[in-house]
Design an enzyme around this catalytic site. Sequence first.
Site, PDB file in Angstrom:
ATOM      1  N   TYR A  11      -2.030   0.558  11.326  1.00  0.00           N
ATOM      2  CA  TYR A  11      -1.797  -0.553   9.486  1.00  0.00           C
ATOM      3  C   TYR A  11      -0.540  -0.257   8.168  1.00  0.00           C
ATOM      4  CZ  TYR A  11      -3.368  -0.809   4.809  1.00  0.00           C
ATOM      5  OH  TYR A  11      -3.873  -1.268   3.410  1.00  0.00           O
ATOM      6  N   THR A  60       0.630  -1.450   0.116  1.00  0.00           N
ATOM      7  CA  THR A  60       0.120   0.047  -0.181  1.00  0.00           C
ATOM      8  C   THR A  60       0.811   1.461  -0.082  1.00  0.00           C
ATOM      9  OG1 THR A  60      -1.363   0.693   1.678  1.00  0.00           O
ATOM     10  CG2 THR A  60       0.282  -0.425   2.252  1.00  0.00           C
ATOM     11  N   LYS A  96       1.175  -3.941   7.619  1.00  0.00           N
ATOM     12  CA  LYS A  96       1.015  -4.184   6.066  1.00  0.00           C
ATOM     13  C   LYS A  96       2.985  -3.720   5.868  1.00  0.00           C
ATOM     14  CE  LYS A  96      -2.492  -4.837   3.686  1.00  0.00           C
ATOM     15  NZ  LYS A  96      -2.572  -5.719   2.760  1.00  0.00           N
ATOM     16  N   GLU A  98      -0.083   3.442   2.001  1.00  0.00           N
ATOM     17  CA  GLU A  98      -0.043   4.226   3.430  1.00  0.00           C
ATOM     18  C   GLU A  98       1.729   3.870   3.621  1.00  0.00           C
ATOM     19  OE1 GLU A  98      -1.860   5.124   5.573  1.00  0.00           O
ATOM     20  OE2 GLU A  98      -2.663   6.109   4.155  1.00  0.00           O
TER      21      GLU A  98
HETATM   22  P1  NAP Z   1     -11.209  -4.471   2.209  1.00  0.00           P
HETATM   23  O1  NAP Z   1     -12.965  -3.798   0.606  1.00  0.00           O
HETATM   24  O2  NAP Z   1     -11.654  -4.124   3.139  1.00  0.00           O
HETATM   25  O3  NAP Z   1     -11.704  -6.534   2.452  1.00  0.00           O
HETATM   26  C1  NAP Z   1     -11.261  -6.942   3.092  1.00  0.00           C
HETATM   27  C2  NAP Z   1     -10.694  -8.160   2.637  1.00  0.00           C
HETATM   28  O4  NAP Z   1     -10.448  -9.289   4.209  1.00  0.00           O
HETATM   29  C3  NAP Z   1     -12.553  -8.669   3.053  1.00  0.00           C
HETATM   30  O5  NAP Z   1     -13.030  -9.638   2.814  1.00  0.00           O
HETATM   31  C4  NAP Z   1     -12.721  -8.684   4.679  1.00  0.00           C
HETATM   32  O6  NAP Z   1     -13.521 -10.144   4.412  1.00  0.00           O
HETATM   33  C5  NAP Z   1     -10.992  -9.862   4.197  1.00  0.00           C
HETATM   34  N1  NAP Z   1     -10.368 -10.392   6.031  1.00  0.00           N
HETATM   35  C6  NAP Z   1     -10.746  -9.403   6.932  1.00  0.00           C
HETATM   36  N2  NAP Z   1      -9.753  -9.924   8.162  1.00  0.00           N
HETATM   37  C7  NAP Z   1      -9.662 -11.608   7.273  1.00  0.00           C
HETATM   38  C8  NAP Z   1      -9.228 -12.243   8.367  1.00  0.00           C
HETATM   39  N3  NAP Z   1      -8.781 -12.531   9.435  1.00  0.00           N
HETATM   40  N4  NAP Z   1      -9.391 -13.289   7.346  1.00  0.00           N
HETATM   41  C9  NAP Z   1      -9.598 -13.723   6.394  1.00  0.00           C
HETATM   42  N5  NAP Z   1     -10.427 -12.716   5.804  1.00  0.00           N
HETATM   43  C10 NAP Z   1     -10.094 -11.831   6.260  1.00  0.00           C
HETATM   44  O7  NAP Z   1     -10.666  -4.126   0.954  1.00  0.00           O
HETATM   45  P2  NAP Z   1      -9.689  -4.150  -0.275  1.00  0.00           P
HETATM   46  O8  NAP Z   1      -9.849  -2.778  -0.677  1.00  0.00           O
HETATM   47  O9  NAP Z   1     -10.342  -4.791  -1.477  1.00  0.00           O
HETATM   48  O10 NAP Z   1      -8.516  -4.149  -0.756  1.00  0.00           O
HETATM   49  C11 NAP Z   1      -7.793  -5.123  -0.145  1.00  0.00           C
HETATM   50  C12 NAP Z   1      -6.282  -5.160   0.394  1.00  0.00           C
HETATM   51  O11 NAP Z   1      -5.334  -4.184  -0.216  1.00  0.00           O
HETATM   52  C13 NAP Z   1      -6.736  -4.977   1.562  1.00  0.00           C
HETATM   53  O12 NAP Z   1      -5.007  -5.946   1.928  1.00  0.00           O
HETATM   54  C14 NAP Z   1      -5.800  -3.779   2.013  1.00  0.00           C
HETATM   55  O13 NAP Z   1      -5.718  -3.601   2.597  1.00  0.00           O
HETATM   56  C15 NAP Z   1      -4.613  -3.326   0.377  1.00  0.00           C
HETATM   57  N6  NAP Z   1      -4.727  -2.290  -0.016  1.00  0.00           N
HETATM   58  C16 NAP Z   1      -5.973  -1.572  -0.729  1.00  0.00           C
HETATM   59  C17 NAP Z   1      -6.295  -0.133  -0.760  1.00  0.00           C
HETATM   60  C18 NAP Z   1      -6.995   0.914  -1.537  1.00  0.00           C
HETATM   61  O14 NAP Z   1      -7.206   1.454  -1.723  1.00  0.00           O
HETATM   62  N7  NAP Z   1      -8.573  -0.154  -1.819  1.00  0.00           N
HETATM   63  C19 NAP Z   1      -5.201   0.438  -0.931  1.00  0.00           C
HETATM   64  C20 NAP Z   1      -3.837  -0.683  -1.380  1.00  0.00           C
HETATM   65  C21 NAP Z   1      -3.598  -1.307  -1.152  1.00  0.00           C
HETATM   66  P3  NAP Z   1     -14.702  -9.574   5.603  1.00  0.00           P
HETATM   67  O15 NAP Z   1     -15.874  -9.757   4.273  1.00  0.00           O
HETATM   68  O16 NAP Z   1     -15.260 -10.874   6.300  1.00  0.00           O
HETATM   69  O17 NAP Z   1     -15.006  -7.850   6.695  1.00  0.00           O
HETATM   70  O1  G4F Z   2     -10.931   6.233   3.203  1.00  0.00           O
HETATM   71  P1  G4F Z   2      -9.576   5.737   3.681  1.00  0.00           P
HETATM   72  O2  G4F Z   2      -9.676   6.258   4.935  1.00  0.00           O
HETATM   73  O3  G4F Z   2      -8.019   6.119   3.591  1.00  0.00           O
HETATM   74  P2  G4F Z   2      -6.631   5.874   3.723  1.00  0.00           P
HETATM   75  O4  G4F Z   2      -6.830   6.290   5.199  1.00  0.00           O
HETATM   76  O5  G4F Z   2      -5.903   6.248   2.736  1.00  0.00           O
HETATM   77  O6  G4F Z   2      -6.500   4.375   3.970  1.00  0.00           O
HETATM   78  C1  G4F Z   2      -7.087   3.578   2.283  1.00  0.00           C
HETATM   79  O7  G4F Z   2      -5.610   4.176   1.359  1.00  0.00           O
HETATM   80  C2  G4F Z   2      -5.138   2.961   1.352  1.00  0.00           C
HETATM   81  C3  G4F Z   2      -4.154   3.563  -0.044  1.00  0.00           C
HETATM   82  O8  G4F Z   2      -2.640   4.578   0.994  1.00  0.00           O
HETATM   83  C4  G4F Z   2      -5.073   1.699   1.958  1.00  0.00           C
HETATM   84  F1  G4F Z   2      -3.571   0.776   1.733  1.00  0.00           F
HETATM   85  C5  G4F Z   2      -5.525   1.257   2.970  1.00  0.00           C
HETATM   86  O9  G4F Z   2      -6.400   0.082   3.181  1.00  0.00           O
HETATM   87  C6  G4F Z   2      -7.381   1.976   2.410  1.00  0.00           C
HETATM   88  O10 G4F Z   2      -8.091   0.890   1.852  1.00  0.00           O
HETATM   89  O11 G4F Z   2      -8.838   7.724   4.258  1.00  0.00           O
HETATM   90  C7  G4F Z   2      -8.534   8.823   3.033  1.00  0.00           C
HETATM   91  C8  G4F Z   2      -8.418   9.924   3.922  1.00  0.00           C
HETATM   92  C9  G4F Z   2      -7.639  10.044   5.064  1.00  0.00           C
HETATM   93  O12 G4F Z   2      -6.232  11.324   4.924  1.00  0.00           O
HETATM   94  C10 G4F Z   2      -8.669  10.715   6.134  1.00  0.00           C
HETATM   95  O13 G4F Z   2      -8.621  10.842   7.429  1.00  0.00           O
HETATM   96  O14 G4F Z   2      -9.611  10.794   4.138  1.00  0.00           O
HETATM   97  C11 G4F Z   2      -9.746  11.255   5.656  1.00  0.00           C
HETATM   98  N1  G4F Z   2     -10.893  11.609   6.331  1.00  0.00           N
HETATM   99  C12 G4F Z   2     -11.522  12.965   6.471  1.00  0.00           C
HETATM  100  N2  G4F Z   2     -13.043  12.285   7.035  1.00  0.00           N
HETATM  101  C13 G4F Z   2     -11.424  10.159   6.451  1.00  0.00           C
HETATM  102  C14 G4F Z   2     -12.854  11.059   6.599  1.00  0.00           C
HETATM  103  N3  G4F Z   2     -11.619   8.791   6.215  1.00  0.00           N
HETATM  104  C15 G4F Z   2     -12.904   7.743   6.737  1.00  0.00           C
HETATM  105  N4  G4F Z   2     -12.129   6.655   6.329  1.00  0.00           N
HETATM  106  N5  G4F Z   2     -13.738   8.812   7.262  1.00  0.00           N
HETATM  107  C16 G4F Z   2     -13.941  10.236   7.761  1.00  0.00           C
HETATM  108  O15 G4F Z   2     -15.045  10.581   7.241  1.00  0.00           O
END
Ligand code: NAP
Ligand code: G4F
Length: 357
Positions: free
Chosen positions: A158, A134, A162, A136
């Site tokens: 987090y 990520t 990671k 992050e």
């Molecule tokens: P997400 O929607 O939060 O999905 C997370 C998945 O992990 C869900 O299927 C969840 O299952 C499963 N999970 C959580 N805890 C578990 C456990 N203990 N055992 C087995 N499964 C578990 O995440 P996403 O946005 O698709 O992201 C996919 C991956 O990419 C994650 O690893 C995230 O950290 C990483 N990532 C995401 C972003 C982003 O912007 N989306 C960016 C960079 C990296 P349940 O349905 O049961 O909760």
């Molecule tokens: O949508 P966010 O919670 O995403 P964040 O923290 O960037 O993390 C996501 O992206 C990462 C990749 O860079 C992944 F690795 C991670 O698993 C996840 O998918 O927050 C985005 C921004 C942050 O700066 C947060 O402080 O939005 C700001 N924010 C402002 N108000 C908020 C809120 N975030 C959330 N979730 N809720 C709020 O009310």
Amino acid sequence: MAARTALITGISGQDGAYLAELLLAKGYRVHGLTRHVSGAGVARLPGAAWREAEIQGRLQLHLGDLLDGTSLTRLLEAVRPDEVYHLAAQSHVAVSFGVPEYTFDCNALGTLRLLEAIRGLGLIGHTRFYQASTSELFGAVTERPQRESTPFRPRSPYAISKLAAHWHAVNHREAYGLFACCGILFNHESPRRGEAFVSRKISLGLARIDAGLQDCLRLGNLEARRDWGHARDYVEAQWLMLQQPAPDDYVIATGEQYSVREFFQAAAEEAGFDLAWEGEGIDCVARATAVPSGSRARAGQVLLRIDPAHLRPSEVPDLCGDAGKARTQLGWQPRTDFRALVREMVAHDRAVVRGAG
Ligand code: NAP
Ligand code: G4F
């Protein structure tokens, strides 16, 4: 030739749903790890694709948990996948401050359990491994834009979990010869994004305000800047990484950056609201100066307020990626721009909320 077999951990998540669709369309047999507590199950997989694949026996779900190494070993032994896409994680940054030990167990040790199961079962030469790293990891960034060589400076439990997972994947590549790739993905969103992430909180919140089901949105830091892409485009990069002749790590990003405030502004415009911003800092509000026709909201209504409860103990203020390596080596580039992403999310949530009403 026999169909290739993929195992997706986190198949019920945003990326898992898009990736399962992509792999099924490519003719893979897809196995998904799901845990008992899963609320959504495979609800994010569109019904038709899910039913068709189930009928053909090309999609199979298995009970397991990243916290339970035995379940991971048993599953890998049964499936012996050609490719593992390790997407499962406790993926919410703000939540990780509240449950840091759990987050580390799930994300760091969970990844290690999976990697050691692959090694223990003698699958190193057979199975290719994708690690969901990520942006992050860059945290308190030391250069802009961030690329593969940018130092990691994680700023949350987090990100630290990671970081450990990332290095375990790299170490299994270097120490044991595993074909392991880390995708350093910047934020990617979609109508399937979890409702607690800011993009979806905004698109759904505006739809609910429009329908008279919610008074206003309460957000934290509006000035954080993110590089926002579409999840559908990003899972394609995950697949491409595992099709290369040699394993490597890649940044996946759009190269464009917008603040949370700009996301809200764009979403409000797409939803048909005109806005006026008033006040500074935690007193900042966004007021509707015009509302869409037929809306239950009214001109003059405050649509957004700051809630300090959503401010994080430490913030990542400024992320923007350089995906030049992925463009050159994988032939990957994003198809969806920021405005199209926001438009799709807003339209989806409006349809969902109106349909439910
Ligand atoms: P997400 O929607 O939060 O999905 C997370 C998945 O992990 C869900 O299927 C969840 O299952 C499963 N999970 C959580 N805890 C578990 C456990 N203990 N055992 C087995 N499964 C578990 O995440 P996403 O946005 O698709 O992201 C996919 C991956 O990419 C994650 O690893 C995230 O950290 C990483 N990532 C995401 C972003 C982003 O912007 N989306 C960016 C960079 C990296 P349940 O349905 O049961 O909760
Ligand atoms: O949508 P966010 O919670 O995403 P964040 O923290 O960037 O993390 C996501 O992206 C990462 C990749 O860079 C992944 F690795 C991670 O698993 C996840 O998918 O927050 C985005 C921004 C942050 O700066 C947060 O402080 O939005 C700001 N924010 C402002 N108000 C908020 C809120 N975030 C959330 N979730 N809720 C709020 O009310």
